[in-house]
Design a protein around this motif. Structure first.
Motif: not given
Length: 225
Positions: A119-137, A139-141
């Motif tokens: 979860a840390w790897s895919f949602f924060y550490l190595f996530k591209p800066a221009d791709r926000p996290v979208v879950l259940f419709g 968008t999380f900053s």
């Protein structure tokens, strides 16, 4: 009387325009950039490999003829300090083995810890800066994602048996290392400044690299947030 047929008008078929098939541009999201993750894994592998290459022979670690009872607590403390300086990489490798054995003996804790790391790897550490996290419709900053991950980490470490498994493994490993350092007579060990410096630049240098990487990631995160 000749019958006059009505004139045949020429039939003009309108030129059929070629049907234009609407082409919908398939906007496929670019794949998640993984060079940072690959570089991180490669750096860890190289640092561990270089550190293990500088370990002491295991036969020297368990030499039965070198064990003796310490004369006092001060003598035991001196032995622990000298043995730690000499067998530093071996001790760290032993602690890692104890930790891995403890996790593999508790599959639920291992799976929970691996899920937290993923979860840390895919949602924060190595996530591209221009791709926000979208879950259940929704968008999380980056700030919200960091807060959720911190709450998840606290829950996993303190409210499940993962924390107790890790702490018990570290305590058992440290106790065995301390007992070995106290009863292993270091008189036959050759200690010098160059050798000690070589040991510190081996496996332990990974900790410094990891710390610098974490600081750089935190600085980039604060700038991004």
């Amino acid at each position: 009387m000749a019958s006059t047929a009505p004139p045949i008008l020429p039939l003009t078929t309108p030129q059929s325009t070629p049907a234009t098939i609407p082409t919908t541009a398939q906007s496929s999201d670019p794949p998640i950039a993984t060079p940072a993750f690959r570089a991180f894994i490669t750096r860890i592998h190289d640092q561990i490999k270089d550190g293990l290459a500088q370990r002491r022979p295991w036969a020297e670690l368990v030499d039965r003829s070198a064990f003796s009872k310490p004369e006092s607590i001060a003598d035991a403390t001196t032995r622990i300090r000298k043995n730690y300086s000499y067998f530093r990489v071996n001790y760290l490798a032993f602690l890692a083995i104890v930790l891995l054995f403890s996790l593999f003996s508790h599959p639920f804790s291992l799976l929970t810890l691996a899920s937290l790391f993923a979860a840390w790897s895919f949602f924060y550490l190595f996530k591209p800066a221009d791709r926000p996290v979208v879950l259940f419709g929704r968008t999380f900053s980056d700030r919200e994602t960091l807060g959720v991950l911190i709450i998840m980490s606290i829950f996993v470490v303190f409210l499940t048996n993962v924390g107790s498994v890790l702490m018990s493994a570290l305590v058992v490993g440290a106790a065995i290392v301390g007992a070995h350092g106290a009863f292993r007579a270091p008189e036959d060990l050759f200690l010098d400044d160059q050798d000690s410096a070589g040991q510190s630049t081996g496996l332990l240098s990974f900790l410094g690299v990891a710390t610098s990487n974490a600081a750089a990631a935190a600085a980039a995160t604060s700038a991004r947030v």
